[in-house]
Design an enzyme around this catalytic site. Sequence first.
Site, PDB file in Angstrom:
ATOM      1  N   LEU A  54     -21.415  -3.450  17.941  1.00 61.22           N
ATOM      2  CA  LEU A  54     -22.803  -3.843  17.672  1.00 61.22           C
ATOM      3  C   LEU A  54     -22.903  -5.021  16.703  1.00 61.22           C
ATOM      4  CD1 LEU A  54     -24.584  -0.362  17.466  1.00 61.22           C
ATOM      5  CD2 LEU A  54     -24.461  -1.955  19.393  1.00 61.22           C
ATOM      6  N   ASN A  85     -15.272  -2.982  13.250  1.00 63.37           N
ATOM      7  CA  ASN A  85     -14.923  -4.355  12.866  1.00 63.37           C
ATOM      8  C   ASN A  85     -16.157  -5.223  12.636  1.00 63.37           C
ATOM      9  OD1 ASN A  85     -15.514  -4.341  15.619  1.00 63.37           O
ATOM     10  ND2 ASN A  85     -13.914  -5.820  16.153  1.00 63.37           N
ATOM     11  N   ASP A 303     -16.300  -0.975  25.764  1.00 65.05           N
ATOM     12  CA  ASP A 303     -15.768  -2.021  24.887  1.00 65.05           C
ATOM     13  C   ASP A 303     -16.705  -3.235  24.907  1.00 65.05           C
ATOM     14  OD1 ASP A 303     -14.192  -3.397  23.105  1.00 65.05           O
ATOM     15  OD2 ASP A 303     -12.552  -3.808  24.491  1.00 65.05           O
ATOM     16  N   HIS A 307     -20.402 -11.971  22.000  1.00 67.76           N
ATOM     17  CA  HIS A 307     -20.037 -13.170  21.237  1.00 67.76           C
ATOM     18  C   HIS A 307     -21.098 -14.235  21.440  1.00 67.76           C
ATOM     19  CE1 HIS A 307     -16.013 -11.813  20.144  1.00 67.76           C
ATOM     20  NE2 HIS A 307     -15.770 -11.510  21.403  1.00 67.76           N
TER      21      HIS A 307
END
Length: 428
Positions: A54, A85, A303, A307
Amino acid sequence: MIIKNVRILGGEAADIRIEDGVIAEIGTSLDGDHVVDGQGAIALPGLVDLHTHLREPGREDAETVLTGTQSAARGGYTAVHAMANTMPVADTAGVVEQIWRLGQEHGYCDVQPVGAVTVGLEGRQLAELGAMADSAARVRVFSDDGKCVDDAVLMRRALEYVKAFDGVVAQHAQEPKLTKDAQMNEGVVSGRLGLAGWPAVAEEAIIARDCLLAAHVGSRLHVCHVSTAGSVEIIRWAKSKGWNVTAEVTPHHLLLTDELVEESPVGSYNPIYKVNPPLRTHADVEALRAALADGTIDIVATDHAPHPVEDKETEWAAAAMGMIGLETALSVAQESMVDTGLLDWAGVAERMSAAPARIGRLTGHGRPLEVGSPANIVLYDPTARTEIKPDMFASKSRNTPYEGISLPGKVVATFLRGKATVLEGKLA
């Protein structure tokens, strides 16, 4: 509220009465104050994703908890596990509680944070696993996804630690020394294109080691995004021993191959196909599908890796790895598993709702659509067909590998504890 004329798990037409967020009655010719016509759609338990990025906090240019959960709802999800991350990394009780509360505020689906295994994802020191488990977020899944916990001693300690609160370590299986500078699957295509190869053994070696470690300490291991036929065989062997090992496969590894890097609808060397682990061969895809069908691989996990445009629309070597996938996952599952006869809709419900909820210890999700269960429901029309366009998504990012591809099915509606988050394919 009454949801009329739906086929639970693809069965006979029925109506569902919802009261106070719970399924109160299933029957025919039911009446209520508010009626939603399902028009013969398939009704499945709300989907649960064990592997979602997210990006918030820190990379809100790529995704936020709001846009990510809107994307999830449009894909039929009622709960997602948010990977660690972020910036700062979700390695403390404070950060995981922040992410959990953002999910509570926005309300499009439940957000269950995943805690980091190591401080800063640096692989040197265990993070505050116990504090995250005891926090308001009640973290039960821990992962350094994006990086492998390659230190065997540290991985053993993590597996031992999470036993105290029935946690699970979700490993990103990638031996870093075998994948240094790797760009795509090691094979015929990488040789022709002159791109550094990413060998299957880099994944398989870590999975084998961690299965042995999990058995040694009697703990739970979950293997993220399995991508090779060899990995399947190792996991099958571990399960035959009765070891507590589960595994996931992504939609893109069920459908796409490394040949797309050389030739695809959007041209060769397109970084849209750059992902970790890389797209593999047709033989790997067939092995993954068979393993999902027979239960060797337990679940489908997206997954979802958003971006910003500038991180993907660049030369291959500099491009970020990852693809978005929340809004196309159910369609890809239909294309690769249902339409091929490998799974029925009950099997899809098990692998995309019930099993991920069990692994993540989400007691309010993944329940059968029966009287007394929370009204977490997705209505899905398998007869629809859509040509995928990047601007059709609720996600802030557009890095879909399916651009220009026609995929089956459409999420018609999603209900979270009886509240519509999506109706007629649009956010409610």
